[in-house]
Design an enzyme around this catalytic site. Structure first.
Site, mmCIF file in Angstrom:
data_model
loop_
_atom_site.group_PDB
_atom_site.id
_atom_site.type_symbol
_atom_site.label_atom_id
_atom_site.label_comp_id
_atom_site.label_asym_id
_atom_site.label_seq_id
_atom_site.Cartn_x
_atom_site.Cartn_y
_atom_site.Cartn_z
ATOM 1 N N VAL A 190 0.760 -1.208 -0.074
ATOM 2 C CA VAL A 190 0.087 -0.043 -0.056
ATOM 3 C C VAL A 190 0.832 1.252 0.019
ATOM 4 C CG1 VAL A 190 -1.484 1.354 1.348
ATOM 5 C CG2 VAL A 190 -2.011 -1.110 1.192
ATOM 6 N N HIS A 191 1.833 1.183 0.758
ATOM 7 C CA HIS A 191 2.907 2.183 0.761
ATOM 8 C C HIS A 191 3.521 2.744 -0.513
ATOM 9 C CE1 HIS A 191 5.844 4.808 2.476
ATOM 10 N NE2 HIS A 191 6.858 4.442 2.270
ATOM 11 N N VAL A 192 4.027 1.638 -0.973
ATOM 12 C CA VAL A 192 4.550 1.889 -2.524
ATOM 13 C C VAL A 192 3.736 2.363 -3.515
ATOM 14 C CG1 VAL A 192 6.145 0.613 -4.255
ATOM 15 C CG2 VAL A 192 6.615 0.151 -1.798
#
Length: 235
Positions: A190-192
């Site tokens: 999700v962060h990437v």
């Protein structure tokens, strides 16, 4: 809003974070120092290596991944030590950024309007500081998950801690460690994805700077605070 008069020179950098506004065409904003970026990438690379080595040890169908680490035995040796590197690196990262990730009033409004963000209606989003509620959520989730991983990992690390825990505790630790690893991989994805989705974000962690337009669009409160900081020229 006029961010800064170019004739007045750059806005003095924030002493604690190094954030600063530089006039020009376009205006640029220092978001991360060299030290912060190195710290971030050590953490990120450690997490990727842990995911690959952990998956290799988790199931025979992925055992071929041990080839990246010099074989099965070497993977078993390296995996916990990479975990130590991750923990230490993230601990430094936590000290650097936890203040900017503390909950704020606008976070509630940001979450309430998250559907507008996904629909591309960013004009309806509230002004936020250096990090929005989603970024803060990732930060605190990573903090908790890494703590669980290191704690359960120590219980499983028989080479040094075999006599300190029972077999039953080790079995529970293996289950907790595995579930937590899956969750942290999902959080990392999700962060990437979010970094790629919001154009201009990745440059912040590669070059350390963003454009004034990017800061104005995504983190307007943070930009205002930099410009209005004591000692900065008037707008």
């Amino acid at each position: 809003m006029t961010l800064h008069d170019p004739a007045a020179g750059p806005v003095p950098a924030d002493v604690e974070t190094g954030d600063a506004v530089h006039p020009g065409r376009p205006v640029t904003v220092d978001r991360y120092t060299v030290g912060a970026r190195i710290n971030h990438w050590i953490t990120a690379i450690s997490l990727v290596l842990l995911a690959l080595s952990g998956l290799a040890l988790f199931t025979p169908s992925l055992f071929f991944l041990t080839g990246l680490f010099g074989g099965g035995q070497m993977t078993r040796i390296l995996h916990p030590w990479i975990g130590v590197v991750l923990f230490c690196s993230f601990a430094i990262l936590f000290v650097r950024f936890f203040k900017a990730n503390l909950p704020a009033r606008e976070d509630v409004t940001w979450v309430a309007h998250s559907a507008d963000l996904l629909a591309g209606r960013e004009e309806k989003m509230p002004e936020v500081g250096k990090y929005n509620a989603g970024q803060k959520g990732v930060f605190w989730a990573m903090s908790a998950l890494i703590l669980i991983l290191i704690a359960s990992g120590i219980v499983m690390w028989d080479q040094y801690f075999f006599d300190l825990t029972t077999i039953e505790q080790k079995r529970i630790a293996i289950l907790v460690h595995s579930i937590t690893a899956v969750v942290i991989i999902c959080v990392w994805i999700v962060h990437v994805y979010a970094a790629i989705w919001v154009k201009g974000t990745i440059s912040a962690m590669t070059r350390g700077q963003v454009t004034g337009g990017w800061a104005w669009r995504h983190h307007r409160k943070w930009l205002r605070e930099l410009v209005r900081r004591p000692g900065a020229p008037a707008e």
